[in-house]
Motif scaffolding. Sequence first.
Motif, mmCIF file in Angstrom:
data_model
loop_
_atom_site.group_PDB
_atom_site.id
_atom_site.type_symbol
_atom_site.label_atom_id
_atom_site.label_comp_id
_atom_site.label_asym_id
_atom_site.label_seq_id
_atom_site.Cartn_x
_atom_site.Cartn_y
_atom_site.Cartn_z
ATOM 1 N N UNK A 1 -48.216 -10.300 -15.524
ATOM 2 C CA UNK A 1 -49.316 -10.094 -14.577
ATOM 3 C C UNK A 1 -49.532 -8.616 -14.300
ATOM 4 N N UNK A 2 -48.450 -7.868 -14.149
ATOM 5 C CA UNK A 2 -48.563 -6.444 -13.823
ATOM 6 C C UNK A 2 -49.076 -5.619 -15.000
ATOM 7 N N UNK A 3 -48.642 -5.954 -16.210
ATOM 8 C CA UNK A 3 -49.014 -5.144 -17.381
ATOM 9 C C UNK A 3 -50.493 -5.240 -17.727
ATOM 10 N N UNK A 4 -51.178 -6.213 -17.162
ATOM 11 C CA UNK A 4 -52.626 -6.290 -17.378
ATOM 12 C C UNK A 4 -53.341 -5.133 -16.702
ATOM 13 N N UNK A 5 -52.683 -4.476 -15.745
ATOM 14 C CA UNK A 5 -53.339 -3.439 -14.943
ATOM 15 C C UNK A 5 -52.647 -2.086 -15.017
ATOM 16 N N UNK A 6 -51.434 -2.019 -15.526
ATOM 17 C CA UNK A 6 -50.686 -0.767 -15.515
ATOM 18 C C UNK A 6 -50.169 -0.423 -16.910
ATOM 19 N N UNK A 7 -49.903 0.848 -17.106
ATOM 20 C CA UNK A 7 -49.352 1.303 -18.381
ATOM 21 C C UNK A 7 -48.028 2.050 -18.188
ATOM 22 N N UNK A 8 -47.851 2.709 -17.055
ATOM 23 C CA UNK A 8 -46.616 3.442 -16.788
ATOM 24 C C UNK A 8 -45.503 2.472 -16.398
ATOM 25 N N UNK A 9 -44.320 2.712 -16.913
ATOM 26 C CA UNK A 9 -43.203 1.789 -16.701
ATOM 27 C C UNK A 9 -42.824 1.647 -15.227
ATOM 28 N N UNK A 10 -42.643 2.747 -14.472
ATOM 29 C CA UNK A 10 -42.281 2.579 -13.053
ATOM 30 C C UNK A 10 -43.339 1.814 -12.256
ATOM 31 N N UNK A 11 -44.620 2.067 -12.569
ATOM 32 C CA UNK A 11 -45.698 1.353 -11.878
ATOM 33 C C UNK A 11 -45.672 -0.135 -12.223
ATOM 34 N N UNK A 12 -45.419 -0.432 -13.485
ATOM 35 C CA UNK A 12 -45.312 -1.833 -13.908
ATOM 36 C C UNK A 12 -44.181 -2.533 -13.176
ATOM 37 N N UNK A 13 -43.044 -1.857 -13.039
ATOM 38 C CA UNK A 13 -41.908 -2.439 -12.322
ATOM 39 C C UNK A 13 -42.278 -2.743 -10.874
ATOM 40 N N UNK A 14 -42.915 -1.784 -10.209
ATOM 41 C CA UNK A 14 -43.279 -1.972 -8.803
ATOM 42 C C UNK A 14 -44.275 -3.114 -8.640
ATOM 43 N N UNK A 15 -45.288 -3.161 -9.527
ATOM 44 C CA UNK A 15 -46.294 -4.223 -9.437
ATOM 45 C C UNK A 15 -45.684 -5.584 -9.772
ATOM 46 N N UNK A 16 -44.801 -5.623 -10.766
ATOM 47 C CA UNK A 16 -44.146 -6.878 -11.124
ATOM 48 C C UNK A 16 -43.286 -7.386 -9.974
ATOM 49 N N UNK A 17 -42.584 -6.469 -9.305
ATOM 50 C CA UNK A 17 -41.778 -6.859 -8.149
ATOM 51 C C UNK A 17 -42.660 -7.429 -7.047
ATOM 52 N N UNK A 18 -43.823 -6.795 -6.805
ATOM 53 C CA UNK A 18 -44.744 -7.275 -5.772
ATOM 54 C C UNK A 18 -45.297 -8.660 -6.117
ATOM 55 N N UNK A 19 -45.655 -8.854 -7.389
ATOM 56 C CA UNK A 19 -46.150 -10.163 -7.826
ATOM 57 C C UNK A 19 -45.059 -11.215 -7.679
#
Length: 290
Positions: free
Chosen positions: A209-227
């Motif tokens: 879900x997060x990788x559909x919107x982010x490309x940077x690894x730390x941002x992906x981690x944060x968004x994935x955690x939120x999801x």
Amino acid sequence: MSLLDPFATEFFLRAVVGGSLVAVICGVVGTWVVIRGMAFLGEAIGHGMLPGVALATVLGLPVLVGGAVSAVAMSAAIGALQRRGRLSYDTSIGLLFVAMLSIGVIIVSHSRSFATDATALLFGDILAIRSDDIVVLAIALAVTLGVCAGFHRAFVAAAFDTRIAQTLGLRPQRAHIALVGLVALAVVASFQAVGTLLVVGLLLAPTVAARAWTTRIPTTMACAAAVGVLAVSVGLLVSWHFGTAAGASIAGTAIALAALSAAVRALSSRSTRDGAAHAVAAAPALASQR
């Protein structure tokens, strides 16, 4: 009854807090699992926990300890087969996956007292999380964040080319062992929340879900955690109000959020393309009016 009434109960709050800690662990580790294409490893370790959990249940020992020992043994055996044998990585995982699952089923079928615990083993029992479980999960999260921070450069380099990582002195083999250890830790931490059958859903879906919107690894981690935290909260509410299994509701919600994210992203991209095409088509007419 209000939608948020369950949050007034102590055991439900413990489930939300414990599940949220699990979601953050899975969001961080799941990012690397998706990047490195290690989903099968996560699935194998999830099922590879079965013998340890089953044996611990039969002997009256803590199931988390049994699952951890079994997961570590599974990870070590995969590494040993790959280093010393001629088997490929996925073949080694597949063979051990079936072997561990078979041993677990044999233990379960041999024990007449196991039937009442089988559902919790396979699908989790997040509503039974205690305060000391939350402390253990908090420690697991701290370890996860520490290892990810310490090995970040090595993980990134190894994800693109292990030879480059070796040239830079980042020891890709050690980084791989650390990543396998993190996957095992995430699977063990997720066991009580969603069980051995559904653990990969919580490990992968929030990152997808997060990788559909982010490309940077730390941002992906944060968004994935939120999801993941959102999936835990919504899944528990669905379980409370509709009487469904909590672990399955959480995993199903996580996958639904991944599908929703992909759909919204596709619509957004299509809208952007249509807008750009309209602008290009209208450009000659606008130019002729000047």
